[in-house]
Design a protein around this motif. Sequence first.
Motif, PDB file in Angstrom:
ATOM      1  N   LEU A 468       0.729  -1.622   0.059  1.00  0.00           N
ATOM      2  CA  LEU A 468       0.466   0.053   0.689  1.00  0.00           C
ATOM      3  C   LEU A 468       0.763   1.170   0.057  1.00  0.00           C
ATOM      4  CD1 LEU A 468      -3.011  -1.498   2.233  1.00  0.00           C
ATOM      5  CD2 LEU A 468      -3.510  -0.941   0.274  1.00  0.00           C
ATOM      6  N   HIS A 469       1.839   1.335   0.524  1.00  0.00           N
ATOM      7  CA  HIS A 469       2.716   2.410   1.200  1.00  0.00           C
ATOM      8  C   HIS A 469       3.401   2.352  -0.610  1.00  0.00           C
ATOM      9  CE1 HIS A 469       4.671   4.317   4.372  1.00  0.00           C
ATOM     10  NE2 HIS A 469       4.832   4.890   3.594  1.00  0.00           N
ATOM     11  N   ARG A 470       3.938   1.490  -1.001  1.00  0.00           N
ATOM     12  CA  ARG A 470       4.786   1.614  -2.372  1.00  0.00           C
ATOM     13  C   ARG A 470       3.805   1.954  -3.329  1.00  0.00           C
ATOM     14  NH1 ARG A 470       7.269   1.459  -5.992  1.00  0.00           N
ATOM     15  NH2 ARG A 470       8.075   1.257  -7.500  1.00  0.00           N
ATOM     16  N   TRP A 471       2.578   2.403  -3.679  1.00  0.00           N
ATOM     17  CA  TRP A 471       1.714   2.222  -4.809  1.00  0.00           C
ATOM     18  C   TRP A 471       1.205   3.643  -4.158  1.00  0.00           C
ATOM     19  CZ3 TRP A 471       4.034   0.933  -8.863  1.00  0.00           C
ATOM     20  CH2 TRP A 471       4.560  -0.177  -8.964  1.00  0.00           C
ATOM     21  N   PHE A 472       0.947   3.770  -3.156  1.00  0.00           N
ATOM     22  CA  PHE A 472      -0.377   4.680  -2.865  1.00  0.00           C
ATOM     23  C   PHE A 472      -0.081   5.870  -1.735  1.00  0.00           C
ATOM     24  CE2 PHE A 472      -2.665   1.069  -4.517  1.00  0.00           C
ATOM     25  CZ  PHE A 472      -3.313   1.327  -4.631  1.00  0.00           C
TER      26      PHE A 472
END
Length: 492
Positions: A468-472
Amino acid sequence: MHNTVIVVGAGPVGLMLAGELRLGGVPVVVVERRAERSGESRGLGFTARATEIFHQRGLLERFGEVETSRQGHFGGIPMDFGVLEGSHFGARGIPQDRTERILEDWANELGATVLRGHELVALREDTDEVIAQVESPDGRRELTGAYLVGCDGGRSIVRGLAGFDFPGTDATREMYLADVVGRGIRPRFIGERVPGGMVMSAPLADDLDRIIVCERGTPHRERRGNPDFAEVADAWQRLTGESLHGAETRWVSAFTDATRQVTEYRRGRVLLAGDAAHTHLPAGGQGLSLGVQDAMNLGWKLAATVRGSAPPDLLDTYHAERHPVGERVLRNTRAQGLLYLSGEEVEPLRAVVGELMTIPDVARRLSGMVSGLDIRYDLGPDTHPLLGRRLADFRLGGTTVAETLHAARGVLIDVGGSGLSEVDEWSDRVDVVTAEPGPDWPADTGAVLLRPDGYVAWAGGSGLAEALHRWFGPPKAAAPSTTRLTERAVAH
Ligand SMILES: Cc1cc2nc3c(=O)[nH]c(=O)nc-3n(C[C@H](O)[C@H](O)[C@H](O)COP(=O)(O)OP(=O)(O)OC[C@H]3O[C@@H](n4cnc5c(N)ncnc54)[C@H](O)[C@@H]3O)c2cc1C
């Protein structure tokens, strides 16, 4: 700090990007030098993956009854797309002008501003903005944006102005096309090799046929305008023995096999998408589809970057993901050109390739390549077979994968309701769909995280918060309680 994105070119790619950026909540201005739509039929349909992404934005319905076909070809060797799992085949017989009209209506409804009769003539970049000089019906004007995307086609001005490198191979031959009225030309959907070249024909409407003529030995010349139909009819007659002389035509044009791709899709605040980034022989009708997929990949990333919620390197994944995809299309169209347009000397190779294509794995590989369904982005070391791939349109209780993507947000498909509470902190960017797995749900797969472009960012196991962190980007500072969306209750 400006937050508008300037899109140059209202072709299919610019219009798709405009809609995607609006879904991402960013103001968009599209500048288009033509005062009116061209009305040209050009790309007559789209690949299976492009059909699928239109479906994922709720756009497919706008095309009405779409004629799909499982019959395709690779370099003129028949190929059956039915070997692929998935809910869509490519669509055919849809003039590009219709696709553009549908995309323009959609982008307008979402609040994009499309300025027709506006031609980009210069641009400059400052630290935190890009300034475009545009010739408009009221004289020259300046537009300022946070980013500018050149979707201005194969002869892109943006590409030259921003200093992109565009290496590749020059044209070796010229080919003709014409939309011919009232001659009832026999369809040759995947074309026919004939002594001296290749001819293709397909109905566009009741009384209208598209013909393509590829005659070997034609020198490539720089044309200022379109060829006369007499030239096209002469070539058609030389290859088929049939005369179309004197026929009424709607559109006559010429194209080549020049194959080029920019070395980088982004330079600072300027990006390229569609034909501006890659040109190739229109073998297998992949160009428009490749471009609208660029737009779908770029839109949500650029919107998140402009909104300030994106992780720092998100925008650069556009080049990292789309350049290899474009490179592969260029390779397959060159291979198809050699197989299809070469002389007698290629017959043994065609026979060997044809024989290989009877092997199901080979047929699947080639169909996946040409349809765009087998794209796999390199999203890291996770070895789950779905990671980086598109998710087919599975049923999820009362909804479907495609429906959950209408709003172009992230989607966590919580199959079986395992209660993945980490996602609550991203509820402003990611929806949650809880559903029981249907019989076709992939084996050994629990929950799946989809990016807004429909590619799998995480598939079960640990590491959901990291994905989630990586993409959002970072979680919300103070997370209010998430509205959990179950089955049909996904907001569109
Ligand atoms: C014969 C033929 C058959 C094809 N068949 C297929 C097919 O079956 N399927 C398929 O997928 N693809 C097909 N293609 C390819 C397809 O037509 C292109 O890939 C597609 O049009 C690319 O879209 P685009 O938006 O990138 O560029 P374009 O459609 O070229 O749009 C670019 C826009 O930018 C505008 N513009 C240019 N310069 C400026 C400027 N300085 N300022 C403002 N506006 C500007 C132009 O007026 C134009 O409207 C075919 C192409 C040809 C030639």
